[in-house]
Design a protein around this motif. Structure first.
Motif, mmCIF file in Angstrom:
data_model
loop_
_atom_site.group_PDB
_atom_site.id
_atom_site.type_symbol
_atom_site.label_atom_id
_atom_site.label_comp_id
_atom_site.label_asym_id
_atom_site.label_seq_id
_atom_site.Cartn_x
_atom_site.Cartn_y
_atom_site.Cartn_z
ATOM 1 N N ALA A 148 -70.773 140.806 25.420
ATOM 2 C CA ALA A 148 -70.695 142.081 24.993
ATOM 3 C C ALA A 148 -71.893 142.512 24.818
ATOM 4 N N LEU A 149 -72.147 144.339 24.973
ATOM 5 C CA LEU A 149 -73.234 144.873 25.299
ATOM 6 C C LEU A 149 -73.964 144.759 23.655
ATOM 7 N N PRO A 150 -73.139 145.163 22.694
ATOM 8 C CA PRO A 150 -73.900 145.053 21.614
ATOM 9 C C PRO A 150 -74.582 143.871 20.792
ATOM 10 N N VAL A 151 -74.004 142.582 21.496
ATOM 11 C CA VAL A 151 -74.510 141.241 21.489
ATOM 12 C C VAL A 151 -76.028 141.075 22.303
ATOM 13 N N VAL A 152 -75.804 141.568 23.504
ATOM 14 C CA VAL A 152 -76.896 141.714 24.224
ATOM 15 C C VAL A 152 -78.063 142.386 23.899
ATOM 16 N N ASN A 154 -62.971 140.681 21.782
ATOM 17 C CA ASN A 154 -62.578 142.017 21.123
ATOM 18 C C ASN A 154 -61.003 141.606 20.802
ATOM 19 N N THR A 155 -60.236 140.538 21.258
ATOM 20 C CA THR A 155 -58.991 140.297 21.055
ATOM 21 C C THR A 155 -58.964 139.466 19.642
ATOM 22 N N SER A 186 -70.127 135.676 22.649
ATOM 23 C CA SER A 186 -70.088 137.108 22.077
ATOM 24 C C SER A 186 -69.200 136.862 20.770
ATOM 25 N N ILE A 187 -68.482 135.825 20.924
ATOM 26 C CA ILE A 187 -67.277 135.530 19.688
ATOM 27 C C ILE A 187 -67.960 135.770 18.372
ATOM 28 N N ARG A 188 -68.779 134.750 18.160
ATOM 29 C CA ARG A 188 -69.247 134.556 16.615
ATOM 30 C C ARG A 188 -70.061 135.958 16.028
ATOM 31 N N GLN A 189 -70.884 136.794 17.049
ATOM 32 C CA GLN A 189 -71.335 138.024 16.740
ATOM 33 C C GLN A 189 -70.512 139.069 16.167
ATOM 34 N N ILE A 190 -69.772 139.134 17.075
ATOM 35 C CA ILE A 190 -68.296 140.388 16.967
ATOM 36 C C ILE A 190 -67.581 139.918 15.645
ATOM 37 N N THR A 191 -66.738 138.857 15.607
ATOM 38 C CA THR A 191 -65.975 138.317 14.894
ATOM 39 C C THR A 191 -66.665 137.710 13.441
ATOM 40 N N GLY A 192 -67.562 137.240 13.648
ATOM 41 C CA GLY A 192 -68.018 136.449 12.528
ATOM 42 C C GLY A 192 -67.397 135.056 12.122
ATOM 43 N N LYS A 193 -66.609 134.813 13.141
ATOM 44 C CA LYS A 193 -65.776 133.487 13.089
ATOM 45 C C LYS A 193 -66.421 132.396 13.962
ATOM 46 N N PRO A 194 -66.581 131.107 13.576
ATOM 47 C CA PRO A 194 -67.243 130.077 14.590
ATOM 48 C C PRO A 194 -66.242 129.815 15.226
ATOM 49 N N ILE A 195 -66.667 129.205 16.655
ATOM 50 C CA ILE A 195 -66.177 128.399 17.807
ATOM 51 C C ILE A 195 -66.061 127.214 17.145
ATOM 52 N N LYS A 196 -64.878 126.438 17.019
ATOM 53 C CA LYS A 196 -64.738 125.149 16.422
ATOM 54 C C LYS A 196 -64.561 124.106 17.602
#
Length: 468
Positions: free
Chosen positions: A44-48, A231-232, A261-271
């Motif tokens: 995701a662009l904001p993450v980049v 995003n989802t 991207s996931i951690r940065q956008i959602t604040g949730k960890p990939i487990k």
């Protein structure tokens, strides 16, 4: 996973080698290439933007010591930022609750929820020693309940029955009551997916969540959807208090944009990462290990853990004793080694965890592919017991029969016998401390070299000593 990023980051950091110091000019060019690599990986662009800003700032503030090259400094900076981006450490499931601890699985249709339920049940039983019950609240998708029943039976988890004419909230409540009565440690609940995020779906899953009060609410998402996955996940998190993410189909995703991207956008960890179709193909997500693999430094810790967990130690002991007695390593032993390799996710699944694999050309990697390994197993299966024990008897007419029986060519049979003969010679050299000498002689020839200790635990070889 991450093949594209590995290639691009490898090129970026190679360009810095041979330069005496980091300058504003070469940092600017390196950061530009890193940015392009991440965008191509569908991050995701904001993450980049945030990532490259952090890398630039740290690189400009670094002083290159005499013992380090600019490439090594940048590897350290990029590695640290990747780990920070994905989460500093593995975040485990929090099952500290009055049993049964409820794990709710949410996600879109086709993301792999039902398979992930079975994988997680298996992982909890085998790795955590938990007793697990599973239930399906998906009353919409045809055969969804039957699918979960089938995979639950495969992994040995107790299946709580449900039918399409029942209300999902009622199913959830009855399953929770049944899990209590059967003294289960964990109840995993499979919920309905949709083809897109819609209000009816969200209302239903909110009601199921309220009825169960789960300790873990995991969002299951397909890695191949790239930044859309993040995003989802964010949309789901706004409706449900997600505690983590299960990233599926990572074996088919060469980009890795979702993981970054996931951690940065959602604040949730990939487990967890789903790494294949089999119910064993689930592994905890370790940001530091993933960062190491992205930068071509391998993941020796995971490699050793996998070998220790999946090698059949009894068979390995028998092979070691056999060789110590001076008996010949035969094709029966060879096939056992190939079968064990297949059980560990195949040759490439293991090799990808070793340092320097990204530098090996594709045509060389193809020779170690799982397809080639399957061909070797088929050839050995086409042999008689006598031929497997005494390969020297395999001559012209036998070779033709074996090739026809395995759907291969005589050249393939010849190639296997040649590889087998080389392996027999190698095993003879290992006797009397020859293994250590051989590893030292190979040290300079392998791309990237071996990690300390040859990449294996003390003793030089993986537990079980498989000779692959």
């Amino acid at each position: 996973m991450f093949e594209n990023l590995q290639d691009r980051f490898g090129d970026v950091l190679n360009n810095l080698r041979g330069q005496g110091r980091l300058t504003e000019e070469n940092i600017k060019e390196t950061v530009r290439q890193v940015r392009m690599a991440l965008l191509e990986a569908d991050v995701a662009l904001p993450v980049v933007r945030q990532f490259v800003d952090e890398v630039r700032e740290k690189a400009l503030g670094e002083t290159v010591t005499r013992s380090l090259t600019p490439g090594q400094v940048m590897i350290k900076i990029v590695n640290d930022e990747l780990v920070k981006l994905m989460g500093q450490a593995n975040e485990q499931l929090d099952l500290t609750a009055q049993p049964p601890a409820v794990v709710l699985m949410a996600g879109l249709q086709g993301s792999g929820k039902t398979t992930s339920v079975a994988k997680l049940a298996r992982w909890l039983q085998e790795k955590q020693g938990k007793s697990v019950m599973v239930v399906s609240c998906d009353v919409y998708r045809p055969a969804a309940i039957e699918q979960l029943k089938t995979v639950a039976t495969e992994v040995g988890a107790e299946f709580h029955p449900s039918t399409p004419d029942q209300n999902p909230i009622d199913i959830a409540k009855r399953a929770l009551d049944a899990a209590r009565k059967h003294f289960k440690d964990v109840l995993i609940v499979d919920t309905a997916g949709r083809l897109h995020v819609d209000s009816a779906m969200m209302d239903e899953i909110k009601a199921v969540h309220a009825a169960l009060k789960p300790v873990e609410t995991l969002f299951v998402v397909d890695a191949m959807t790239g930044q859309d996955a993040a995003n989802t996940a964010k949309a789901f998190d706004e409706a449900l208090p997600l505690t983590g993410v299960v990233l599926t189909k990572t074996d088919g995703d060469a980009r890795g944009g979702a993981a970054l991207s996931i951690r940065q956008i959602t604040g949730k960890p990939i487990k967890f990462l789903g790494t294949g179709e089999k119910t064993t193909a689930l592994e905890p997500f370790y940001p530091d290990r993933v960062a190491s693999r992205i930068l071509g430094m391998g993941d020796v810790v995971s490699f050793v853990e996998e070998v220790q967990a999946k090698v059949d130690k009894d068979k390995a002991e028998k092979l070691v004793k056999k060789l110590k007695k001076g008996k010949e390593f035969d094709l029966v032993d060879f096939k056992e080694q190939l079968d064990q390799m297949a059980n560990m996710g195949g040759m490439m699944g293991l090799l990808d965890k070793l340092p320097g694999m990204g530098q090996i050309p594709d045509h060389v990697k193809s020779k170690a592919s799982d397809k080639e390994m399957g061909k070797l197993i088929a050839i050995i299966n086409s042999m008689t017991p006598q031929e497997r024990r005494f390969p020297a008897v395999i001559k012209g007419s036998r070779k033709r029969r074996i090739a026809a029986g395995s759907g291969t060519e005589v050249q393939d049979v010849n190639r296997l016998l040649k590889q087998f003969a080389q392996m027999q010679k190698m095993l003879k050299k290992m006797k009397g401390g020859g293994m250590a000498k051989m590893m030292r002689s190979m040290q300079g020839r392998m791309p990237g070299g071996f990690p300390p200790g040859g990449g294996f635990p003390p003793g030089g070889m993986p537990p079980g000593g498989f000779p692959m």
